[in-house]
Write a protein that holds these residues in place. Structure first.
Motif, mmCIF file in Angstrom:
data_model
loop_
_atom_site.group_PDB
_atom_site.id
_atom_site.type_symbol
_atom_site.label_atom_id
_atom_site.label_comp_id
_atom_site.label_asym_id
_atom_site.label_seq_id
_atom_site.Cartn_x
_atom_site.Cartn_y
_atom_site.Cartn_z
ATOM 1 N N GLY A 67 0.829 -1.663 -0.499
ATOM 2 C CA GLY A 67 0.076 0.092 0.267
ATOM 3 C C GLY A 67 0.463 1.786 0.105
ATOM 4 N N ILE A 68 2.280 1.495 -0.281
ATOM 5 C CA ILE A 68 2.759 2.858 -0.793
ATOM 6 C C ILE A 68 2.458 3.464 -1.231
ATOM 7 N N PRO A 69 1.981 3.031 -3.054
ATOM 8 C CA PRO A 69 1.499 3.522 -3.549
ATOM 9 C C PRO A 69 0.154 5.219 -3.019
ATOM 10 N N LEU A 70 -0.260 4.755 -1.695
ATOM 11 C CA LEU A 70 -0.619 5.679 -1.314
ATOM 12 C C LEU A 70 0.287 6.669 -0.465
ATOM 13 N N GLY A 71 0.901 6.645 -0.290
ATOM 14 C CA GLY A 71 2.181 7.275 0.360
ATOM 15 C C GLY A 71 2.920 8.352 -1.520
ATOM 16 N N ALA A 72 2.598 7.617 -2.028
ATOM 17 C CA ALA A 72 3.780 7.727 -2.947
ATOM 18 C C ALA A 72 2.446 8.925 -3.580
ATOM 19 N N MET A 73 1.076 8.609 -3.907
ATOM 20 C CA MET A 73 0.488 10.175 -4.038
ATOM 21 C C MET A 73 0.294 10.926 -3.271
ATOM 22 N N ALA A 74 0.125 10.972 -2.274
ATOM 23 C CA ALA A 74 0.242 11.572 -1.461
ATOM 24 C C ALA A 74 1.175 13.304 -1.568
ATOM 25 N N GLY A 75 1.942 11.812 -1.811
ATOM 26 C CA GLY A 75 3.838 12.656 -2.069
ATOM 27 C C GLY A 75 3.181 14.191 -3.505
ATOM 28 N N GLN A 76 2.549 12.672 -4.635
ATOM 29 C CA GLN A 76 2.300 13.821 -5.543
ATOM 30 C C GLN A 76 2.079 14.451 -5.454
ATOM 31 N N ILE A 77 0.804 15.054 -4.928
ATOM 32 C CA ILE A 77 -0.254 15.604 -4.786
ATOM 33 C C ILE A 77 0.437 16.905 -3.931
ATOM 34 N N GLY A 78 1.986 16.590 -3.338
ATOM 35 C CA GLY A 78 2.163 17.675 -2.702
ATOM 36 C C GLY A 78 3.723 18.221 -3.540
ATOM 37 N N LEU A 79 3.854 17.309 -4.750
ATOM 38 C CA LEU A 79 4.732 18.956 -6.029
ATOM 39 C C LEU A 79 3.626 19.451 -6.583
ATOM 40 N N VAL A 80 2.180 18.628 -6.807
ATOM 41 C CA VAL A 80 1.356 19.285 -7.878
ATOM 42 C C VAL A 80 1.102 20.106 -7.364
#
Length: 377
Positions: A67-80
């Motif tokens: 489920g680490i893609p959940l953390g990856a998505m959170a990081g990507q939202i921050g970058l957006v």
């Protein structure tokens, strides 16, 4: 001696196999040392943080956190958000981490609660959960961003005025890597070796390694280890096992958020809707290649596995091209291996687990028979 050798070979079968594969690939492809070392250094700096984020849930007996893609998505939202606000360099990376952290905590908490309802099936549950959250993530990025959530940077929005483009260039590109970069240049085996070492990124990874070592020695670290070994005994000892398991997933998800930010600042572009897809698979494969299992993993496993797995990624396309004239053969081979390693490791773990349970049953039966003999005497 034979038993010890057999035990060592059984324990380190996967890393030994990958060392042989990489050695054969290098012998066939004969890549320039400068290219090989430079590419490996970049990939190690880019991926190691994400691999290390898997260790804490394994400590708590949760297996590999797919489920680490959940953390990856959170990081990507921050970058957006950071890209929309036009914040560059280290400040942009820090702001992206600050935006992503509460999202990662929320998603990690939700993921941990769901996994507590699926004891014994945490890995497949976390994988399915990441697909579910990906749908919510896409809804936000395709509709909410630019319509409900205001965005001023029209360059990253779709032509309709809302929704984020498929790929966006990051203003924080190389922000961490270029902060402290050392160029290495020397001769080896008659070849010139030249590559750059992103020292600051490596220092961040080293800080995470120190944190993991320290964390294992804390009370919560000992509690997680106890829960990982036996949940019933831990519960009888007064530990709140559900809470401890959730905490391990939250920590892993937050670390994955930071790891994805480090990964993407090295790449320089964000594949908005598919950037997180392979985060779990490649991180899990790297950890397993290093000799870890779904019940035991360490920092050396993560570092060795990342090096071997990505060395194969560098070498195999060239080896495939040298053998067949088509680099895609090497691509197919490394894709097959990346999925195959996870599959074989899970099968081996299930086999070892069944074998251990059978041995425990035999020991228990022998103990009971011994007690009956004493009672008769």
């Amino acid at each position: 001696m034979n038993k010890d050798l057999k035990r060592i070979l059984s324990k380190y079968m996967v890393p030994i196999l990958f060392i042989i594969i990489c050695g054969v690939g290098i012998a066939i492809a004969k890549p320039p040392l400068s290219y090989l070392t430079g590419e490996l250094a970049r990939r190690m700096a880019r991926n190691t943080f994400l691999v290390l984020s898997l260790i804490v849930p394994i400590l708590a007996g949760m297996g590999i956190n797919f489920g680490i893609p959940l953390g990856a998505m959170a990081g990507q939202i921050g970058l957006v958000f950071v890209t929309d606000w036009g914040i560059t360099g280290i400040p942009g990376i820090l702001v992206a981490a600050l935006v992503g952290t509460p999202i990662a905590i929320l998603l990690g908490n939700f993921s941990g609660r769901v996994m507590n309802k699926a004891r014994g099936r945490e890995m497949i549950t976390s994988m399915m959960l990441s697909y579910f959250i990906m749908g919510v993530y896409m809804l936000f990025l395709l509709y909410f961003f630019g319509s409900i959530i205001p965005f001023s940077n029209k360059k990253i929005l779709l032509s309709q005025g809302y929704g984020i483009k498929n790929a966006i260039k990051l203003d924080v590109a190389k922000g961490l890597d270029n902060l402290l970069n050392i160029k290495v240049d020397f001769g080896l085996m008659g070849q010139k070796v030249a590559f750059e070492i992103p020292v600051f990124t490596i220092l961040v990874i080293a800080v995470l390694c120190v944190f993991i070592v320290w964390f294992k020695k804390t009370k919560i670290g000992h509690d997680m280890r106890a829960v990982g070994q036996d949940q019933k005994v831990s519960s009888n000892a007064g530990l709140i096992t559900d809470k401890i398991r959730i905490q391990s997933i939250v920590i892993s998800t937050v670390l994955a958020c930071y790891g994805q930010i480090i990964y993407l600042q090295n790449i320089g572009t964000l594949n908005t809707y598919a950037g997180q897809d392979q985060a779990a698979l490649y991180a899990a494969a790297s950890l397993l290649v290093g000799g870890a299992s779904v019940s035991k993993a360490s920092i050396p496993n993560a570092i060795l596995g990342t090096a071997l797995f990505h060395l194969m990624f560098i070498v195999m396309p060239q080896a495939g091209k040298a053998l067949t004239g088509d680099a895609m053969i090497g691509e197919y081979f490394r894709t097959f291996l990346s999925y195959g390693v996870v599959t074989v490791a899970l099968i081996m773990h299930a086999y070892e687990r069944q074998k251990e349970m059978a041995e425990n049953r035999v020991k228990a039966r022998q103990k009971m028979n011994g007690q009956k003999v004493k009672l008769k005497a």
